[in-house]
Design a protein around this motif. Structure first.
Motif, short mmCIF file in Angstrom:
data_model
loop_
_atom_site.label_atom_id
_atom_site.label_comp_id
_atom_site.label_asym_id
_atom_site.label_seq_id
_atom_site.Cartn_x
_atom_site.Cartn_y
_atom_site.Cartn_z
N THR A 142 -64.19 -3.08 20.79
CA THR A 142 -65.38 -2.77 21.59
C THR A 142 -65.04 -2.35 23.01
O THR A 142 -65.82 -1.68 23.67
N THR A 143 -63.86 -2.76 23.48
CA THR A 143 -63.46 -2.44 24.86
C THR A 143 -62.17 -1.63 24.92
O THR A 143 -61.82 -1.11 25.97
N GLU A 144 -61.46 -1.54 23.79
CA GLU A 144 -60.14 -0.91 23.72
C GLU A 144 -59.11 -1.66 24.57
O GLU A 144 -58.12 -1.07 25.02
N ASP A 145 -59.35 -2.94 24.82
CA ASP A 145 -58.35 -3.77 25.49
C ASP A 145 -57.36 -4.29 24.46
O ASP A 145 -57.74 -4.70 23.36
N ILE A 146 -56.08 -4.28 24.82
CA ILE A 146 -55.01 -4.74 23.94
C ILE A 146 -54.47 -6.05 24.47
O ILE A 146 -54.25 -6.21 25.68
N TYR A 147 -54.27 -7.00 23.57
CA TYR A 147 -53.75 -8.32 23.92
C TYR A 147 -52.41 -8.52 23.22
O TYR A 147 -52.23 -8.11 22.08
N TYR A 148 -51.48 -9.17 23.91
CA TYR A 148 -50.21 -9.51 23.29
C TYR A 148 -49.70 -10.82 23.87
O TYR A 148 -50.03 -11.18 25.01
N THR A 149 -48.94 -11.56 23.09
CA THR A 149 -48.35 -12.80 23.57
C THR A 149 -46.95 -12.52 24.11
O THR A 149 -46.22 -11.66 23.60
N ASP A 150 -46.59 -13.24 25.15
CA ASP A 150 -45.24 -13.16 25.72
C ASP A 150 -44.67 -14.58 25.73
O ASP A 150 -45.10 -15.42 26.53
N VAL A 151 -43.73 -14.86 24.84
CA VAL A 151 -43.24 -16.23 24.69
C VAL A 151 -42.30 -16.63 25.82
O VAL A 151 -42.08 -17.82 26.04
N SER A 152 -41.74 -15.64 26.55
CA SER A 152 -40.92 -15.99 27.71
C SER A 152 -41.80 -16.43 28.88
O SER A 152 -41.49 -17.40 29.57
#
Length: 460
Positions: free
Chosen positions: A237-247
């Motif tokens: 709906t917003t074209e926002d991308i999420y990702y996790t960064d384990v560091s």
């Protein structure tokens, strides 16, 4: 800022390149198994072989635009030659026996070329064709160019406002041009670039990329300089991308529209899995370090622990938003795949036994099928939502090491640590897998999600 592949076929060992921007042409040497000199529009179109005889190692190349002549050196035959831009009128300028010419440039009547035999720069006159030492160097010289502040620029169809192209304007003559995209695809107006409707989002170890299927093109501008990106998902709906960064122990967010990047969730331990509830505006995640499944409101209304007991190594997570359920993998001492309602209640184990490291998980919500990969057993399986109908899809002999996966109506895609790429096979299974994207520059592809704005999302 907008890189683009202009040609990727029938190239063996391309070496030097020179351009005539006012005319919209480029020229290059190739000393592969079939040595040649080629030309094309600066868009890559209208490609032609202009010299393909009496060549072995065509190295340096330069243009005399005023006289419409090109010059090149051959490191095998130790020659300096010239021809018209179309390859006609070929002339031997000098035979420099005992030298190894590499780079070449021209100023006035003189050609300057680098030599590997003596680590030097030599000058050859195009009139009397005599050569003389110009300078000794301390190391091996490669390319060479003359800086001339009196040289005037030319004009082509891209000179004014980039031809109204949003990203790249590529000339094809003194007046004509085509617009092209470094990221995304051309819209119907043939000027504006935007992401395609369907592409793969990949969390590489130090970057996030959007890969257009079966091409060398990026769908979006890559997010680089990351520390350890693992899981990935997006809000359609917003074209926002999420990702996790384990560091960093965080979940990061960036906007495809604005390019802005910011931290969405902090104070995590090892956020290996993530899925976006784009209807309720929540971020669900698995934390392998704290052994829990959490939920964070995108609007800042709270951070909740949904499941915190009897979790050992929770990894992949996927959501069925229509039914309000979630599914996750756990590759602890008792590997399993579980399901629960999105509030954590009604928890059930649906797959156990003959598992080792169940990682990525994806849902076909229409047909109520779960797909998953096992990173230790190196295989891909599926079953029904209730755990029945379990079936092995990949062959035990396939040389794969899958990590995460996504699906569409016809194909299954997974990130593969052995191939360092994204691999595809029919969703019904099969022994033969083909690369979905010829991107050898992926370092360690981890999380994967299929962006497809034309259908309900089925990946996790």
């Amino acid at each position: 800022r907008f890189p683009r592949v202009l040609s990727d076929s029938d190239l063996a060992q391309p070496r030097a390149i020179a351009v005539d921007p006012a005319a919209g042409f480029m020229y290059w040497t190739d000393w592969g198994s079939t040595p040649k000199i080629e030309s094309a529009f600066m868009s890559g179109n209208n490609r032609k072989t202009i010299v393909n005889s009496r060549l072995r190692w065509p190295n340096g190349l330069c243009l005399d635009i005023a006289s419409k002549r090109m010059y090149w050196v051959d490191g095998y035959f130790d020659t300096i030659e010239s021809s018209n831009f179309d390859g006609s009128g070929r002339t031997l300028i000098a035979h420099v026996t005992g030298y190894h010419p590499f780079g070449l440039t021209k100023y006035g009547i003189n050609l300057f070329w680098t030599d590997w035999s003596n680590n030097a720069v030599y000058k050859t006159s195009t009139r009397n064709r005599s050569s003389a030492l110009h300078a000794h160097l301390t190391g091996r010289p490669f390319g060479i160019i003359v800086y001339d502040k009196t040289r005037k620029g030319g004009v082509n169809g891209c000179s004014t406002n980039k031809g109204k192209c949003s990203q790249l304007c590529l000339p094809e003559s003194s007046s004509s041009f085509v617009c092209a995209c470094g990221y995304g695809m051309l819209e119907s107006n043939n000027q504006t670039c935007s992401p395609p409707e369907k592409y793969l989002l990949v969390a590489d170890i130090d970057s996030v990329r959007g890969l257009v299927l079966d091409t060398l093109f990026d769908a979006i501008e890559p997010q680089t300089g990351l520390t350890r990106a693992i899981a990935i998902d997006y809000d359609p709906t917003t074209e926002d991308i999420y990702y996790t960064d384990v560091s960093l122990r965080t979940i990061q967010k960036f906007s495809v529209k604005t390019g802005q990047r910011k931290t969405a969730v902090t104070s995590l331990s090892v956020p290996d899995g993530m899925a976006i509830d784009w209807i309720g505006k929540h971020i669900f995640y698995t934390d392998t370090g704290l052994d829990r499944i959490g939920m964070v409101s995108m609007t800042g209304n709270g951070h909740f622990i949904v499941i915190y007991s009897n979790l050992d190594q929770p990894r992949g997570i996927a959501l069925d938003l229509e039914r309000g359920t979630m599914y996750w993998t756990d590759w602890g001492t008792l590997p399993k795949i579980e399901t629960a309602w999105m509030d954590g209640s009604n928890r059930k184990t649906i797959v156990s036994g003959n598992l080792a490291w169940p990682n990525g998980i994806a849902l076909d919500t229409k047909n109520q099928i779960i797909y998953w990969v096992d990173a230790k057993l190196d295989r891909i399986e599926k079953c029904n939502f209730d755990g029945s109908g379990r079936r092995l899809l990949s062959s035990p002999t396939d040389p794969i090491h899958p990590y995460s996966l996504a699906i569409d109506d016809s194909n299954l895609y997974w990130t593969d640590w052995t191939a360092r790429s994204v691999v595809r096979m029919p969703i019904s299974g099969g022994n033969h897998s083909v690369y979905a994207t010829p991107f050898p520059r992926l370092r360690q592809p981890n999380g994967l999600v299929l962006h497809d704005s034309k259908r309900d999302r089925k990946s996790g």
